[in-house]
Design a protein around this motif. Structure first.
Motif, PDB file in Angstrom:
ATOM      1  N   ALA A  67      46.893  62.993  16.558  1.00 50.12           N
ATOM      2  CA  ALA A  67      46.430  62.699  17.917  1.00 50.12           C
ATOM      3  C   ALA A  67      44.910  62.746  18.000  1.00 50.12           C
ATOM      4  O   ALA A  67      44.278  61.929  18.684  1.00 50.12           O
ATOM      5  N   LYS A  68      44.295  63.683  17.284  1.00 46.59           N
ATOM      6  CA  LYS A  68      42.839  63.798  17.293  1.00 46.59           C
ATOM      7  C   LYS A  68      42.194  62.589  16.619  1.00 46.59           C
ATOM      8  O   LYS A  68      41.195  62.058  17.098  1.00 46.59           O
ATOM      9  N   GLN A  69      42.788  62.124  15.503  1.00 45.03           N
ATOM     10  CA  GLN A  69      42.265  60.941  14.816  1.00 45.03           C
ATOM     11  C   GLN A  69      42.377  59.710  15.712  1.00 45.03           C
ATOM     12  O   GLN A  69      41.458  58.894  15.782  1.00 45.03           O
ATOM     13  N   LYS A  70      43.500  59.578  16.400  1.00 42.31           N
ATOM     14  CA  LYS A  70      43.694  58.427  17.280  1.00 42.31           C
ATOM     15  C   LYS A  70      42.675  58.443  18.418  1.00 42.31           C
ATOM     16  O   LYS A  70      42.112  57.407  18.778  1.00 42.31           O
ATOM     17  N   ALA A  71      42.417  59.620  18.969  1.00 43.10           N
ATOM     18  CA  ALA A  71      41.439  59.727  20.054  1.00 43.10           C
ATOM     19  C   ALA A  71      40.037  59.367  19.552  1.00 43.10           C
ATOM     20  O   ALA A  71      39.269  58.703  20.249  1.00 43.10           O
ATOM     21  N   ALA A  72      39.715  59.779  18.326  1.00 47.80           N
ATOM     22  CA  ALA A  72      38.404  59.452  17.759  1.00 47.80           C
ATOM     23  C   ALA A  72      38.281  57.950  17.528  1.00 47.80           C
ATOM     24  O   ALA A  72      37.224  57.353  17.797  1.00 47.80           O
ATOM     25  N   GLU A  73      39.350  57.319  17.031  1.00 46.39           N
ATOM     26  CA  GLU A  73      39.325  55.865  16.820  1.00 46.39           C
ATOM     27  C   GLU A  73      39.171  55.126  18.140  1.00 46.39           C
ATOM     28  O   GLU A  73      38.434  54.139  18.225  1.00 46.39           O
ATOM     29  N   ASP A  74      39.869  55.570  19.164  1.00 46.02           N
ATOM     30  CA  ASP A  74      39.766  54.924  20.473  1.00 46.02           C
ATOM     31  C   ASP A  74      38.348  55.058  21.040  1.00 46.02           C
ATOM     32  O   ASP A  74      37.811  54.110  21.616  1.00 46.02           O
ATOM     33  N   ALA A  75      37.735  56.216  20.857  1.00 49.72           N
ATOM     34  CA  ALA A  75      36.376  56.425  21.350  1.00 49.72           C
ATOM     35  C   ALA A  75      35.394  55.533  20.597  1.00 49.72           C
ATOM     36  O   ALA A  75      34.482  54.945  21.196  1.00 49.72           O
ATOM     37  N   GLU A  76      35.587  55.408  19.281  1.00 49.68           N
ATOM     38  CA  GLU A  76      34.705  54.558  18.479  1.00 49.68           C
ATOM     39  C   GLU A  76      34.873  53.096  18.873  1.00 49.68           C
ATOM     40  O   GLU A  76      33.888  52.354  18.986  1.00 49.68           O
ATOM     41  N   ARG A  77      36.092  52.674  19.103  1.00 50.73           N
ATOM     42  CA  ARG A  77      36.364  51.296  19.500  1.00 50.73           C
ATOM     43  C   ARG A  77      35.744  51.007  20.866  1.00 50.73           C
ATOM     44  O   ARG A  77      35.210  49.915  21.100  1.00 50.73           O
ATOM     45  N   ALA A  78      35.764  51.987  21.739  1.00 50.27           N
ATOM     46  CA  ALA A  78      35.186  51.802  23.068  1.00 50.27           C
ATOM     47  C   ALA A  78      33.663  51.688  22.989  1.00 50.27           C
ATOM     48  O   ALA A  78      33.045  50.942  23.760  1.00 50.27           O
ATOM     49  N   GLU A  79      33.039  52.406  22.043  1.00 48.80           N
ATOM     50  CA  GLU A  79      31.585  52.319  21.883  1.00 48.80           C
ATOM     51  C   GLU A  79      31.165  50.957  21.342  1.00 48.80           C
ATOM     52  O   GLU A  79      30.139  50.404  21.728  1.00 48.80           O
ATOM     53  N   ARG A  80      31.969  50.419  20.415  1.00 52.41           N
ATOM     54  CA  ARG A  80      31.608  49.145  19.802  1.00 52.41           C
ATOM     55  C   ARG A  80      31.844  47.956  20.724  1.00 52.41           C
ATOM     56  O   ARG A  80      31.179  46.938  20.611  1.00 52.41           O
ATOM     57  N   ALA A  81      32.791  48.060  21.600  1.00 51.06           N
ATOM     58  CA  ALA A  81      33.133  46.941  22.478  1.00 51.06           C
ATOM     59  C   ALA A  81      31.991  46.662  23.446  1.00 51.06           C
ATOM     60  O   ALA A  81      31.397  47.571  24.015  1.00 51.06           O
ATOM     61  N   THR A  82      31.674  45.380  23.597  1.00 50.76           N
ATOM     62  CA  THR A  82      30.626  45.013  24.550  1.00 50.76           C
ATOM     63  C   THR A  82      31.259  44.861  25.922  1.00 50.76           C
ATOM     64  O   THR A  82      32.348  44.299  26.050  1.00 50.76           O
ATOM     65  N   PRO A  83      30.616  45.327  26.923  1.00 49.56           N
ATOM     66  CA  PRO A  83      31.202  45.219  28.252  1.00 49.56           C
ATOM     67  C   PRO A  83      31.170  43.774  28.744  1.00 49.56           C
ATOM     68  O   PRO A  83      30.278  42.986  28.401  1.00 49.56           O
ATOM     69  N   VAL A  84      32.141  43.419  29.512  1.00 45.71           N
ATOM     70  CA  VAL A  84      32.235  42.078  30.073  1.00 45.71           C
ATOM     71  C   VAL A  84      31.360  42.028  31.312  1.00 45.71           C
ATOM     72  O   VAL A  84      31.485  42.847  32.216  1.00 45.71           O
ATOM     73  N   VAL A  85      30.459  41.028  31.331  1.00 42.19           N
ATOM     74  CA  VAL A  85      29.556  40.881  32.465  1.00 42.19           C
ATOM     75  C   VAL A  85      29.999  39.658  33.251  1.00 42.19           C
ATOM     76  O   VAL A  85      30.100  38.559  32.705  1.00 42.19           O
ATOM     77  N   ARG A  86      30.270  39.842  34.497  1.00 42.68           N
ATOM     78  CA  ARG A  86      30.706  38.728  35.334  1.00 42.68           C
ATOM     79  C   ARG A  86      29.501  37.917  35.793  1.00 42.68           C
ATOM     80  O   ARG A  86      28.417  38.454  35.981  1.00 42.68           O
ATOM     81  N   LYS A  87      29.756  36.655  35.960  1.00 41.36           N
ATOM     82  CA  LYS A  87      28.702  35.795  36.479  1.00 41.36           C
ATOM     83  C   LYS A  87      28.522  36.077  37.964  1.00 41.36           C
ATOM     84  O   LYS A  87      29.477  36.341  38.684  1.00 41.36           O
ATOM     85  N   LYS A  88      27.282  35.980  38.372  1.00 40.45           N
ATOM     86  CA  LYS A  88      27.009  36.202  39.781  1.00 40.45           C
ATOM     87  C   LYS A  88      27.393  34.954  40.566  1.00 40.45           C
ATOM     88  O   LYS A  88      27.066  33.834  40.179  1.00 40.45           O
ATOM     89  N   LYS A  89      28.116  35.187  41.627  1.00 43.35           N
ATOM     90  CA  LYS A  89      28.502  34.065  42.477  1.00 43.35           C
ATOM     91  C   LYS A  89      27.427  33.855  43.530  1.00 43.35           C
ATOM     92  O   LYS A  89      26.892  34.809  44.089  1.00 43.35           O
ATOM     93  N   GLU A  90      27.128  32.586  43.750  1.00 40.10           N
ATOM     94  CA  GLU A  90      26.133  32.290  44.776  1.00 40.10           C
ATOM     95  C   GLU A  90      26.791  32.404  46.137  1.00 40.10           C
ATOM     96  O   GLU A  90      27.918  31.946  46.336  1.00 40.10           O
ATOM     97  N   LYS A  91      26.091  33.004  47.033  1.00 37.31           N
ATOM     98  CA  LYS A  91      26.624  33.141  48.374  1.00 37.31           C
ATOM     99  C   LYS A  91      26.460  31.816  49.100  1.00 37.31           C
ATOM    100  O   LYS A  91      25.469  31.109  48.926  1.00 37.31           O
ATOM    101  N   LYS A  92      27.461  31.497  49.869  1.00 35.51           N
ATOM    102  CA  LYS A  92      27.367  30.266  50.651  1.00 35.51           C
ATOM    103  C   LYS A  92      26.304  30.458  51.721  1.00 35.51           C
ATOM    104  O   LYS A  92      26.270  31.479  52.405  1.00 35.51           O
ATOM    105  N   LYS A  93      25.447  29.485  51.796  1.00 35.26           N
ATOM    106  CA  LYS A  93      24.397  29.577  52.798  1.00 35.26           C
ATOM    107  C   LYS A  93      24.941  29.058  54.113  1.00 35.26           C
ATOM    108  O   LYS A  93      25.389  27.914  54.213  1.00 35.26           O
ATOM    109  N   GLU A  94      24.952  29.919  55.053  1.00 33.20           N
ATOM    110  CA  GLU A  94      25.406  29.521  56.372  1.00 33.20           C
ATOM    111  C   GLU A  94      24.174  29.211  57.216  1.00 33.20           C
ATOM    112  O   GLU A  94      23.238  29.998  57.269  1.00 33.20           O
ATOM    113  N   GLY A  95      24.188  28.089  57.810  1.00 30.14           N
ATOM    114  CA  GLY A  95      23.061  27.711  58.647  1.00 30.14           C
ATOM    115  C   GLY A  95      23.076  28.495  59.939  1.00 30.14           C
ATOM    116  O   GLY A  95      24.106  28.999  60.365  1.00 30.14           O
ATOM    117  N   ASN A  96      21.928  28.555  60.524  1.00 31.39           N
ATOM    118  CA  ASN A  96      21.897  29.253  61.797  1.00 31.39           C
ATOM    119  C   ASN A  96      22.488  28.355  62.883  1.00 31.39           C
ATOM    120  O   ASN A  96      22.853  27.206  62.645  1.00 31.39           O
TER     121      ASN A  96
END
Length: 115
Positions: A67-96
């Motif tokens: 169990a300790k080895q598995k937890a260490a592997e999971d932690a290492e895998r989490a460090e190596r993984a790059t986080p997913v960055v979402r694209k920014k959505k443009e807000k709809k411009k509402e006219g006055n």
């Protein structure tokens, strides 16, 4: 004659005595204490029990190690993984309000002019 209220109260108190409750509790406590004093013999030979205990302990230690080895592997895998960055959505411009009203007027002028 009627007894006064003091006598009635004292009679009520006498009616609520403990009776033989004290003796029953004492017998119950003695029986409980006697059962604790009796040593219950364990089954099997002490050598066999020791072997079984050591095997169970070794299995438990091995499971914790895995169990300790598995937890260490999971932690290492989490460090190596790059986080997913979402694209920014443009807000709809509402006219006055003025832009919305003028847009409606321009559309109506074009219709009148085409006829």
């Amino acid at each position: 004659t009627k007894p006064n209220t003091f006598q009635r109260r004292s009679e009520r108190r006498l009616a609520m005595t403990r009776g033989d409750q004290r003796e029953r509790d004492r017998a119950k406590a003695q029986a409980k204490h006697a059962s604790k004093l009796r040593a219950q013999p364990k089954e099997g030979r002490p050598e066999d029990r020791n072997l079984a205990d050591s095997a169970a302990l070794a299995a438990k230690v091995e499971a914790k190690k895995i169990a300790k080895q598995k937890a260490a592997e999971d932690a290492e895998r989490a460090e190596r993984a790059t986080p997913v960055v979402r694209k920014k959505k443009e807000k709809k411009k509402e006219g006055n309000l003025d832009d919305l009203l003028s847009a409606g007027l321009e559309a109506s002028k074009k219709k009148k002019g085409k006829k």
